[in-house]
Enzyme design. Structure first.
Site, PDB file in Angstrom:
ATOM      1  N   CYS A  35      29.352  25.502 -31.184  1.00 43.06           N
ATOM      2  CA  CYS A  35      27.970  25.808 -31.569  1.00 43.06           C
ATOM      3  C   CYS A  35      27.111  25.624 -30.324  1.00 43.06           C
ATOM      4  CB  CYS A  35      27.506  24.984 -32.772  1.00 43.06           C
ATOM      5  SG  CYS A  35      27.387  23.206 -32.538  1.00 43.06           S
ATOM      6  N   HIS A  69      44.460  10.674 -24.872  1.00 42.55           N
ATOM      7  CA  HIS A  69      44.103   9.379 -25.471  1.00 42.55           C
ATOM      8  C   HIS A  69      43.799   9.466 -26.960  1.00 42.55           C
ATOM      9  CE1 HIS A  69      42.788   7.231 -21.492  1.00 42.55           C
ATOM     10  NE2 HIS A  69      43.963   7.823 -21.385  1.00 42.55           N
TER      11      HIS A  69
HETATM   12  C1  RB5 Z   1      21.524  26.429 -33.539  1.00 47.72           C
HETATM   13  O1  RB5 Z   1      20.236  26.703 -33.143  1.00 47.72           O
HETATM   14  C2  RB5 Z   1      21.932  25.035 -33.103  1.00 47.72           C
HETATM   15  O2  RB5 Z   1      21.170  24.070 -33.745  1.00 47.72           O
HETATM   16  C3  RB5 Z   1      23.401  24.804 -33.352  1.00 47.72           C
HETATM   17  O3  RB5 Z   1      24.151  25.775 -32.707  1.00 47.72           O
HETATM   18  C4  RB5 Z   1      23.969  23.490 -32.872  1.00 47.72           C
HETATM   19  O4  RB5 Z   1      23.610  23.245 -31.546  1.00 47.72           O
HETATM   20  C5  RB5 Z   1      23.751  22.352 -33.765  1.00 47.72           C
HETATM   21  O5  RB5 Z   1      24.280  21.272 -33.566  1.00 47.72           O
END
Ligand code: RB5
Length: 149
Positions: free
Chosen positions: A71, A104
């Site tokens: 993400c 680890h």
């Molecule tokens: C998306 O905007 C962002 O919040 C997500 O990709 C992530 O970084 C959340 O932890």
């Protein structure tokens, strides 16, 4: 390739990790490594748990091994994955961290911050993660103490 001998790699991302996931997919395809993509499938805004939970379940239940989640920061996907008892997800932004997460921690899901690393860095981290073995020994004892009873 040390990991992923028999099972497909489970992939997941949100919109912020989508481009990095596509770079990882391109690498896996050219390397002939099987994978299962649990989404998301575009850069349209979405919620990372919707994709991280199915990815975690696939690794936890033995359908896939290992997993890779991405993400923007890696944090949300990592938090979600680690809610699953059988998951040890490791947020890695350098190859050295990926190596240690395997050596680890026997990490079974690699998590990367798509907004903070280049595609080249993501692929380097992925290759190191997939090619590093768990060291066992004292680290086995430690990871056995992680689960909440
Ligand atoms: C998306 O905007 C962002 O919040 C997500 O990709 C992530 O970084 C959340 O932890």
């Amino acid at each position: 390739m040390i990991l992923q001998a028999e099972k497909p790699i489970a992939l997941c991302s949100d919109h912020a990790g989508y481009a990095t996931k596509q770079a990882v997919i391109a690498y896996l395809e050219q390397a002939g490594i099987a994978y299962k993509d649990f989404g998301t499938y575009s850069e349209e805004s979405c919620d990372y748990p919707d994709f991280a939970h199915p990815c975690a379940e696939a690794v936890e239940h033995g359908e896939c091994y290992p997993g890779i989640g991405i993400c923007g920061t890696g944090e949300g996907v990592c938090m979600t994955l680690n809610k699953h008892q059988g998951i040890r997800a490791a947020l890695c932004w350098k190859p050295e961290i990926a190596a240690l997460a395997r050596e680890h921690n026997d990490a079974n899901v690699l998590v990367m911050p798509g907004r903070f690393i280049s595609n080249d860095e993501a692929l380097e981290i992925t290759k190191v993660f997939l090619n590093t073995e768990f060291a066992g020994g004292r680290h086995q004892r430690r990871i056995e103490k992680i689960p909440v009873k």
